[in-house]
Design a protein around this motif. Structure first.
Motif, mmCIF file in Angstrom:
data_model
loop_
_atom_site.group_PDB
_atom_site.id
_atom_site.type_symbol
_atom_site.label_atom_id
_atom_site.label_comp_id
_atom_site.label_asym_id
_atom_site.label_seq_id
_atom_site.Cartn_x
_atom_site.Cartn_y
_atom_site.Cartn_z
ATOM 1 N N UNK A 154 -30.898 17.368 -74.008
ATOM 2 C CA UNK A 154 -30.165 18.241 -74.917
ATOM 3 C C UNK A 154 -31.078 19.243 -75.604
ATOM 4 N N UNK A 155 -32.392 19.055 -75.488
ATOM 5 C CA UNK A 155 -33.335 19.962 -76.157
ATOM 6 C C UNK A 155 -34.198 20.762 -75.195
ATOM 7 N N UNK A 156 -34.163 20.438 -73.910
ATOM 8 C CA UNK A 156 -35.012 21.167 -72.971
ATOM 9 C C UNK A 156 -34.894 20.594 -71.569
ATOM 10 N N UNK A 157 -35.854 20.960 -70.747
ATOM 11 C CA UNK A 157 -35.837 20.498 -69.361
ATOM 12 C C UNK A 157 -37.233 20.574 -68.775
ATOM 13 N N UNK A 158 -37.410 19.911 -67.662
ATOM 14 C CA UNK A 158 -38.609 20.031 -66.836
ATOM 15 C C UNK A 158 -38.207 20.539 -65.477
ATOM 16 N N UNK A 167 -15.872 29.054 -71.373
ATOM 17 C CA UNK A 167 -16.684 28.729 -72.552
ATOM 18 C C UNK A 167 -17.882 27.859 -72.183
ATOM 19 N N UNK A 168 -17.714 27.034 -71.137
ATOM 20 C CA UNK A 168 -18.794 26.127 -70.757
ATOM 21 C C UNK A 168 -19.864 26.791 -69.889
ATOM 22 N N UNK A 169 -19.729 28.080 -69.661
ATOM 23 C CA UNK A 169 -20.776 28.858 -68.994
ATOM 24 C C UNK A 169 -21.399 29.771 -70.043
ATOM 25 N N UNK A 170 -22.665 29.516 -70.367
ATOM 26 C CA UNK A 170 -23.299 30.270 -71.453
ATOM 27 C C UNK A 170 -24.778 30.486 -71.140
ATOM 28 N N UNK A 171 -25.382 31.379 -71.893
ATOM 29 C CA UNK A 171 -26.795 31.722 -71.716
ATOM 30 C C UNK A 171 -27.648 30.887 -72.658
ATOM 31 N N UNK A 172 -28.726 30.305 -72.128
ATOM 32 C CA UNK A 172 -29.659 29.518 -72.935
ATOM 33 C C UNK A 172 -31.004 30.234 -72.971
ATOM 34 N N UNK A 173 -31.504 30.423 -74.169
ATOM 35 C CA UNK A 173 -32.837 31.013 -74.338
ATOM 36 C C UNK A 173 -33.876 29.910 -74.198
ATOM 37 N N UNK A 174 -34.876 30.135 -73.370
ATOM 38 C CA UNK A 174 -35.869 29.103 -73.045
ATOM 39 C C UNK A 174 -37.268 29.548 -73.442
ATOM 40 N N UNK A 175 -38.071 28.577 -73.875
ATOM 41 C CA UNK A 175 -39.482 28.832 -74.195
ATOM 42 C C UNK A 175 -40.342 27.829 -73.443
ATOM 43 N N UNK A 176 -41.417 28.307 -72.822
ATOM 44 C CA UNK A 176 -42.331 27.440 -72.073
ATOM 45 C C UNK A 176 -43.206 26.664 -73.057
ATOM 46 N N UNK A 202 -33.729 27.048 -77.061
ATOM 47 C CA UNK A 202 -33.748 27.652 -78.397
ATOM 48 C C UNK A 202 -32.399 28.288 -78.715
ATOM 49 N N UNK A 203 -32.121 28.351 -80.034
ATOM 50 C CA UNK A 203 -30.995 29.121 -80.578
ATOM 51 C C UNK A 203 -29.662 28.761 -79.940
ATOM 52 N N UNK A 204 -29.443 27.486 -79.662
ATOM 53 C CA UNK A 204 -28.159 27.051 -79.122
ATOM 54 C C UNK A 204 -27.164 26.828 -80.259
ATOM 55 N N UNK A 226 -23.703 25.092 -81.982
ATOM 56 C CA UNK A 226 -23.237 23.707 -82.005
ATOM 57 C C UNK A 226 -22.296 23.416 -80.838
ATOM 58 N N UNK A 227 -21.440 24.395 -80.493
ATOM 59 C CA UNK A 227 -20.520 24.192 -79.368
ATOM 60 C C UNK A 227 -21.274 24.130 -78.041
ATOM 61 N N UNK A 228 -22.289 24.983 -77.879
ATOM 62 C CA UNK A 228 -23.087 24.944 -76.653
ATOM 63 C C UNK A 228 -23.825 23.615 -76.528
ATOM 64 N N UNK A 229 -24.380 23.144 -77.645
ATOM 65 C CA UNK A 229 -25.072 21.858 -77.629
ATOM 66 C C UNK A 229 -24.112 20.727 -77.296
ATOM 67 N N UNK A 230 -22.881 20.808 -77.801
ATOM 68 C CA UNK A 230 -21.876 19.785 -77.509
ATOM 69 C C UNK A 230 -21.533 19.796 -76.020
ATOM 70 N N UNK A 231 -21.327 20.995 -75.449
ATOM 71 C CA UNK A 231 -21.011 21.085 -74.029
ATOM 72 C C UNK A 231 -22.168 20.567 -73.170
ATOM 73 N N UNK A 232 -23.390 20.854 -73.607
ATOM 74 C CA UNK A 232 -24.558 20.399 -72.856
ATOM 75 C C UNK A 232 -24.647 18.878 -72.858
ATOM 76 N N UNK A 233 -24.446 18.255 -74.015
ATOM 77 C CA UNK A 233 -24.506 16.792 -74.112
ATOM 78 C C UNK A 233 -23.391 16.155 -73.286
#
Length: 374
Positions: free
Chosen positions: A140-144, A178-187, A206-208, A210-217
Motif C-alpha cells: 500500500x506504500x510502494x513496490x519493488x 475511478x479505480x484507474x488512477x495515476x500514482x506518483x513514484x519516488x525511487x 507519494x501523494x495518494x 484516501x480513495x486511491x489508497x483504499x482502492x489499492x488496498x
C-alpha cells in the motif's frame, strides 16, 4: 507487564532510531533484529541490526525505541519501550548490543503495509524516454520492480495504476474508471541485479488520496486471495515469473562498467582509424591536372614522409587498441547470446588492411627518396 515473558531469546524485534532525512529533518529509521539474551533485571541483549548491508553504528548511552509484539487471545499487539544502549560487544562474527530499559512499555497502533507478489508491467516516462518496470511485489506504500536501466535515488516518475480486479463489463463503468488512477513514484534505492542484467528498484508511492489508497488496498487483498486460491495450480504464471526474475540468459543489454569501457575503446579505435586514413591522404603526392600542364605549372610529386610515418604509427597504435578492446570483450562473454563488439571487429579489420597497404607502399614507392617533379 512482565517483560521477561516477552523479551525472550530469538524473538524478533524492531529498533527505531531518529535520523536526519535528505532535507535535514528528523525521521524515524526502523531496523529489524532479534534478541540474543532475554530480559533480566532491566537489561537484555540484542544482535546488532544491519542497514544497507552494513552494521548500523550506535553510540553508547544512545536512547532508542524497541518494538516487540505479544499474542493474547489470538490477538497480536505491539508495544514500544524506551531503552538506553549500555555497551557494544563483538564475539567472533557476532556483534551485540546490551540495552537497559528506561521506561514502561506503551501499546502502539501500527498499520503494517503487507506486500503481495504481483507480476505487473507498468510503462512510464523517464528522462523523456518510454521505460517499463516489472513488479516483483506491491504494497500500500510502494513496490519493488525490475527495470533495464539504472535510476538514481530520489528520481520521480508516474505510473497508471489499474486497481480493478474484474472486467469492465462486470462492474459499474463509473466505479471502474475511478479505480484507474495515476500514482506518483519516488525511487528509494536501486540495486544492480548482475546475473539477470537488470536493476531492482524500490519505489515509494507519494501523494495518494484516501480513495486511491483504499482502492489499492482492496486490490492487494483481492490479489492475495487469488494467489492463495490458485496456490499449487497456477504453475504457468509462477513459471513465467521465475523465468523473468531468475533467467541468466536474457539478451536485454545493461550498460555496466565493463560494457562502457568496451564501447569507449571502440569509439577511440574508430577515431584513430579515421586519423590514419587522413594522414595517408596527406602523405600522397599531389596530382597533376591538364590545366597545370597547359599553363606550365610545376608541382612537386613527392611523398610526404612525415604524414606517412604518422599514418603508420597511428595504425599500429590502433591495432593494439582494438585488440585490447576485443580481449576485454572476450572476458565479458559468458553466454551464447553475448557477442563481440561489432565496431571493434570492423576497425580491427580495416586497421590490418591499412597496415598492409602502408607496407606495400613502403616497398614499391620511393616514399623517403622521391623528388620527381612534373
Amino acid at each position: 507487564m512482565e517483560l521477561k515473558n516477552f523479551l525472550l531469546p530469538s524473538r524478533s524485534i524492531e529498533v527505531a532510531v531518529t535520523i536526519e532525512d535528505e532535507d535535514h529533518k528528523p525521521a524515524l529509521l526502523r531496523l529489524k533484529t532479534v534478541i540474543e539474551t532475554g530480559y533480566e533485571n532491566g537489561f537484555f541483549k540484542i544482535v546488532a541490526p544491519m542497514h544497507h548491508g552494513r552494521l548500523y553504528s550506535f553510540r553508547e548511552n544512545e536512547i532508542i525505541t524497541v518494538t516487540f509484539t505479544t499474542q493474547n487471545d489470538q490477538k497480536r499487539e505491539a508495544f514500544d519501550i524506551k531503552c538506553s544502549i549500555v555497551s557494544r560487544e563483538h564475539k567472533g562474527n557476532l556483534y551485540t548490543l546490551t540495552l537497559r530499559s528506561t521506561g514502561s512499555p506503551q501499546k502502539v497502533q501500527r498499520r503494517q503495509a503487507f506486500r503481495v507478489n504481483i507480476f505487473n508491467t507498468y510503462t512510464f516516462t523517464y528522462k523523456d524516454k518510454t521505460q517499463q518496470i516489472v513488479t516483483k511485489d506491491i504494497s500500500s506504500t510502494g513496490m519493488r520492480g525490475l527495470t533495464t536501466m539504472q535510476m538514481s535515488k530520489g528520481d520521480m516518475f508516474e505510473i497508471q495504476f489499474n486497481a480493478n480486479t474484474k472486467e469492465q463489463h462486470e462492474i459499474d463503468p463509473e466505479l471502474y474508471a475511478k479505480k484507474i488512477f495515476t500514482i506518483k513514484c519516488r525511487v528509494v534505492d536501486c540495486m544492480p541485479q548482475t546475473e539477470i542484467r537488470r536493476y531492482m528498484q524500490r519505489i515509494q508511492f507519494l501523494e495518494m488520496t484516501s480513495s486511491q489508497n483504499k482502492y489499492l488496498i482492496q486490490y492487494l487483498y483481492a490479489k492475495q486471495a487469488e494467489i492463495i486460491y490458485t496456490e499449487g495450480s497456477d504453475s504457468d504464471q509462477r513459471a513465467l515469473m521465475d523465468q523473468y526474475f531468475n533467467s541468466q540468459y536474457d539478451d536485454v543489454p545493461v550498460e555496466d562498467a565493463v560494457t562502457r569501457r568496451i564501447q569507449l575503446f571502440s569509439l577511440i579505435s574508430l577515431f584513430v582509424l579515421f586519423l590514419s586514413i587522413v594522414f595517408l591522404l596527406y602523405a600522397q603526392p599531389k596530382p597533376v591536372y591538364g590545366l597545370d600542364r597547359f599553363f606550365d605549372y610545376f608541382r612537386a610529386q613527392a611523398w610526404n614522409s612525415a604524414y606517412y610515418l604518422l599514418s603508420l604509427f597511428s595504425s599500429i597504435l590502433n591495432l593494439f587498441i582494438a585488440m585490447y578492446g576485443l580481449i576485454l570483450n572476450a572476458t565479458k562473454i559468458k553466454t551464447k547470446k553475448d557477442h563481440f563488439n561489432r565496431l571493434l571487429l570492423v576497425t580491427l579489420t580495416l586497421t590490418v588492411v591499412l597496415i598492409f597497404v602502408l607496407l606495400y607502399l613502403f616497398i614499391t614507392v620511393p616514399i623517403f627518396t622521391s623528388n620527381k617533379v612534373y
